[in-house]
Design a protein around this motif. Structure first.
Motif, PDB file in Angstrom:
ATOM      1  N   VAL A 255     -33.604  15.187 -64.222  1.00 38.04           N
ATOM      2  CA  VAL A 255     -34.838  15.674 -63.607  1.00 38.04           C
ATOM      3  C   VAL A 255     -34.740  17.169 -63.360  1.00 38.04           C
ATOM      4  O   VAL A 255     -33.647  17.722 -63.207  1.00 38.04           O
ATOM      5  N   SER A 256     -35.879  17.813 -63.304  1.00 34.59           N
ATOM      6  CA  SER A 256     -35.915  19.256 -63.054  1.00 34.59           C
ATOM      7  C   SER A 256     -37.145  19.598 -62.225  1.00 34.59           C
ATOM      8  O   SER A 256     -38.000  20.376 -62.654  1.00 34.59           O
ATOM      9  N   PRO A 257     -37.250  19.026 -61.023  1.00 40.86           N
ATOM     10  CA  PRO A 257     -38.444  19.238 -60.211  1.00 40.86           C
ATOM     11  C   PRO A 257     -38.457  20.613 -59.537  1.00 40.86           C
ATOM     12  O   PRO A 257     -37.460  21.346 -59.549  1.00 40.86           O
ATOM     13  N   GLN A 258     -39.585  20.929 -58.918  1.00 41.50           N
ATOM     14  CA  GLN A 258     -39.666  22.151 -58.124  1.00 41.50           C
ATOM     15  C   GLN A 258     -38.813  22.029 -56.866  1.00 41.50           C
ATOM     16  O   GLN A 258     -38.245  23.009 -56.397  1.00 41.50           O
ATOM     17  N   LEU A 259     -38.719  20.817 -56.322  1.00 39.62           N
ATOM     18  CA  LEU A 259     -37.938  20.575 -55.111  1.00 39.62           C
ATOM     19  C   LEU A 259     -37.157  19.270 -55.249  1.00 39.62           C
ATOM     20  O   LEU A 259     -37.732  18.236 -55.587  1.00 39.62           O
ATOM     21  N   TYR A 260     -35.853  19.336 -54.991  1.00 40.22           N
ATOM     22  CA  TYR A 260     -34.989  18.146 -55.026  1.00 40.22           C
ATOM     23  C   TYR A 260     -34.290  18.033 -53.680  1.00 40.22           C
ATOM     24  O   TYR A 260     -33.620  18.980 -53.234  1.00 40.22           O
ATOM     25  N   ILE A 261     -34.452  16.894 -53.012  1.00 41.42           N
ATOM     26  CA  ILE A 261     -33.831  16.660 -51.711  1.00 41.42           C
ATOM     27  C   ILE A 261     -32.811  15.542 -51.856  1.00 41.42           C
ATOM     28  O   ILE A 261     -33.164  14.395 -52.142  1.00 41.42           O
ATOM     29  N   ALA A 262     -31.540  15.880 -51.677  1.00 40.94           N
ATOM     30  CA  ALA A 262     -30.439  14.920 -51.822  1.00 40.94           C
ATOM     31  C   ALA A 262     -29.967  14.480 -50.443  1.00 40.94           C
ATOM     32  O   ALA A 262     -29.553  15.312 -49.622  1.00 40.94           O
ATOM     33  N   ASN A 263     -30.010  13.190 -50.195  1.00 41.76           N
ATOM     34  CA  ASN A 263     -29.640  12.648 -48.891  1.00 41.76           C
ATOM     35  C   ASN A 263     -28.454  11.709 -49.012  1.00 41.76           C
ATOM     36  O   ASN A 263     -28.525  10.712 -49.741  1.00 41.76           O
ATOM     37  N   GLY A 264     -27.355  12.031 -48.333  1.00 44.38           N
ATOM     38  CA  GLY A 264     -26.178  11.173 -48.387  1.00 44.38           C
ATOM     39  C   GLY A 264     -25.543  11.130 -49.758  1.00 44.38           C
ATOM     40  O   GLY A 264     -24.938  10.124 -50.137  1.00 44.38           O
ATOM     41  N   ILE A 265     -25.665  12.216 -50.512  1.00 40.35           N
ATOM     42  CA  ILE A 265     -25.102  12.304 -51.863  1.00 40.35           C
ATOM     43  C   ILE A 265     -24.007  13.368 -51.851  1.00 40.35           C
ATOM     44  O   ILE A 265     -24.253  14.524 -51.465  1.00 40.35           O
ATOM     45  N   SER A 266     -22.802  12.999 -52.279  1.00 36.61           N
ATOM     46  CA  SER A 266     -21.661  13.910 -52.186  1.00 36.61           C
ATOM     47  C   SER A 266     -21.777  15.085 -53.150  1.00 36.61           C
ATOM     48  O   SER A 266     -21.316  16.190 -52.850  1.00 36.61           O
ATOM     49  N   GLY A 267     -22.354  14.831 -54.328  1.00 32.81           N
ATOM     50  CA  GLY A 267     -22.501  15.908 -55.302  1.00 32.81           C
ATOM     51  C   GLY A 267     -21.484  15.861 -56.414  1.00 32.81           C
ATOM     52  O   GLY A 267     -21.032  16.899 -56.911  1.00 32.81           O
ATOM     53  N   ALA A 268     -21.093  14.656 -56.837  1.00 37.83           N
ATOM     54  CA  ALA A 268     -20.178  14.516 -57.974  1.00 37.83           C
ATOM     55  C   ALA A 268     -20.802  15.134 -59.215  1.00 37.83           C
ATOM     56  O   ALA A 268     -22.029  15.205 -59.348  1.00 37.83           O
ATOM     57  N   ILE A 269     -19.956  15.574 -60.132  1.00 38.85           N
ATOM     58  CA  ILE A 269     -20.437  16.286 -61.321  1.00 38.85           C
ATOM     59  C   ILE A 269     -21.416  15.441 -62.124  1.00 38.85           C
ATOM     60  O   ILE A 269     -22.360  15.955 -62.720  1.00 38.85           O
ATOM     61  N   GLN A 270     -21.226  14.108 -62.123  1.00 41.91           N
ATOM     62  CA  GLN A 270     -22.127  13.232 -62.883  1.00 41.91           C
ATOM     63  C   GLN A 270     -23.547  13.287 -62.322  1.00 41.91           C
ATOM     64  O   GLN A 270     -24.520  13.233 -63.075  1.00 41.91           O
ATOM     65  N   HIS A 271     -23.664  13.390 -60.999  1.00 36.82           N
ATOM     66  CA  HIS A 271     -24.995  13.489 -60.389  1.00 36.82           C
ATOM     67  C   HIS A 271     -25.570  14.883 -60.606  1.00 36.82           C
ATOM     68  O   HIS A 271     -26.758  15.028 -60.950  1.00 36.82           O
ATOM     69  N   ARG A 272     -24.757  15.880 -60.445  1.00 37.22           N
ATOM     70  CA  ARG A 272     -25.223  17.267 -60.611  1.00 37.22           C
ATOM     71  C   ARG A 272     -25.781  17.503 -62.000  1.00 37.22           C
ATOM     72  O   ARG A 272     -26.729  18.266 -62.181  1.00 37.22           O
ATOM     73  N   ALA A 273     -25.197  16.838 -62.989  1.00 34.57           N
ATOM     74  CA  ALA A 273     -25.656  17.011 -64.366  1.00 34.57           C
ATOM     75  C   ALA A 273     -27.106  16.604 -64.544  1.00 34.57           C
ATOM     76  O   ALA A 273     -27.790  17.096 -65.441  1.00 34.57           O
ATOM     77  N   GLY A 274     -27.581  15.708 -63.688  1.00 35.68           N
ATOM     78  CA  GLY A 274     -28.944  15.212 -63.835  1.00 35.68           C
ATOM     79  C   GLY A 274     -29.977  15.927 -63.006  1.00 35.68           C
ATOM     80  O   GLY A 274     -31.169  15.653 -63.147  1.00 35.68           O
ATOM     81  N   MET A 275     -29.556  16.862 -62.115  1.00 35.10           N
ATOM     82  CA  MET A 275     -30.540  17.500 -61.237  1.00 35.10           C
ATOM     83  C   MET A 275     -30.287  18.982 -60.987  1.00 35.10           C
ATOM     84  O   MET A 275     -31.028  19.642 -60.277  1.00 35.10           O
ATOM     85  N   GLN A 276     -29.266  19.526 -61.608  1.00 33.62           N
ATOM     86  CA  GLN A 276     -28.850  20.893 -61.296  1.00 33.62           C
ATOM     87  C   GLN A 276     -29.874  21.947 -61.698  1.00 33.62           C
ATOM     88  O   GLN A 276     -29.867  23.055 -61.166  1.00 33.62           O
TER      89      GLN A 276
END
Length: 320
Positions: A255-276
């Motif tokens: 995803v590449s939205p204007q605003l991304y709000i991550a709640n209770g997400i540590s930020g592993a590289i696999q997740h970052r790849a999908g929203m960075q």
């Protein structure tokens, strides 16, 4: 000015937002010529003209609804041969990337997928991409044939730019392979009333810190207050707390939205790849050392069950 062929993603004549974004990008490198196929193709003309299409090529046939992908590739190839464009732009959905790849192979051209920006260059369009789990940004151009480029949703703002939008019927001859894979049935996805995840301007996601499927109501409430889509990390999906269709990350959706709000997400590289590539990133996490804070524009160190409900109420109050 050279023409740029834009493949239209629509549902029964209703043009989807990523196509309107493509028209904005196409105007940077030439004059947009749109191709709409299938049921309601002719009904797309007004919206396409309003957003810059100088010409709208249309074709409708039963094959588009009864068979997978190939009839659409045949139509795009016919449009390519009729227009001789400087570039071909396609929305970067799963189907869009398959259509683009098949076209590039047929016409002997290079292809760029998942572009997040496009600009004119001295030797053809230059596309910006995110590479290696969004750790690097690259600029690329096709050096063989006509550039075929797929563009991720939310890569450009939709801009109205009224143009002629002259409608022309396209002649399409389907190949033998067009009827090779028949669609035997369809099941409509249950609507949540929220935007589609990959196209949403705002995404609110929950991770391991949500601590249970029943607690995702807190994430959903915030999303609904913002008119946002709901996402989930792989940890939350693997735990069975939220459907895989909502997973954001390397093994989920990008995803590449204007605003991304991550709640209770540590930020592993696999997740970052999908929203960075999100334009603005906000994180709520009670661990001040969580890797997600290395990425964010705004971070809140705190318990999401204290922070998120307060944020939701504040948004509702401000909206009146």
């Amino acid at each position: 000015m050279a023409e740029v062929l834009v493949y239209v993603d629509h549902v029964d004549g209703a043009v989807r937002k990523p196509t309107l974004e493509l028209l904005t990008l196409a105007r940077r490198v030439g004059e947009p010529v749109a191709l709409a196929v299938g049921n309601g193709a002719a009904d797309t003309a007004a919206a396409l003209a309003e957003h810059g299409a100088v010409k709208v090529l249309t074709h409708d046939a039963a094959e588009y609804g009864e068979y997978l992908v190939v009839p659409k590739v045949d139509a795009l190839q016919a449009a390519y041969e009729a227009v001789s464009p400087a570039a071909v732009l396609v929305p970067s959905s799963a189907e869009g990337k398959e259509i683009a790849a098949r076209l590039a192979l047929r016409i002997g051209s290079g292809i760029i997928t998942d572009a997040v920006d496009l600009e004119a260059g001295d030797e053809g369009p230059v596309a910006t991409q995110s590479a290696f789990a969004a750790s690097f940004t690259t600029k690329s151009r096709v050096i063989k044939g006509t550039p075929v480029i797929t563009v991720k949703p939310n890569s450009a703002a939709v801009e109205a730019a009224p143009a002629a939008g002259a409608v022309e019927a396209l002649s399409v001859s389907f190949s033998e392979k067009a009827t090779g894979t028949k669609i035997t049935g369809r099941t409509a996805r249950e609507s949540t009333g929220r935007p589609e995840l990959t196209e949403a301007a705002i995404v609110v996601s929950g991770g391991r810190g949500v601590n249970g499927a029943e607690n995702f109501s807190v994430i959903e409430a915030l999303a609904d207050s913002l008119g946002a889509a709901v996402g989930a990390s792989r940890a939350a999906v693997d735990a069975g707390w939220y459907p895989h269709t909502n997973q954001v990350g390397q093994t989920g959706k990008s995803v590449s939205p204007q605003l991304y709000i991550a709640n209770g997400i540590s930020g592993a590289i696999q997740h970052r790849a999908g929203m960075q590539t999100s334009k603005t990133i906000v994180a709520v996490n009670k661990d001040a050392e969580a890797p997600i804070f290395d990425l964010v524009d705004y971070g809140v160190v705190g318990d999401l069950f204290d922070v998120v409900p307060q944020l939701t109420e504040e948004i509702k109050t401000r909206k009146g």
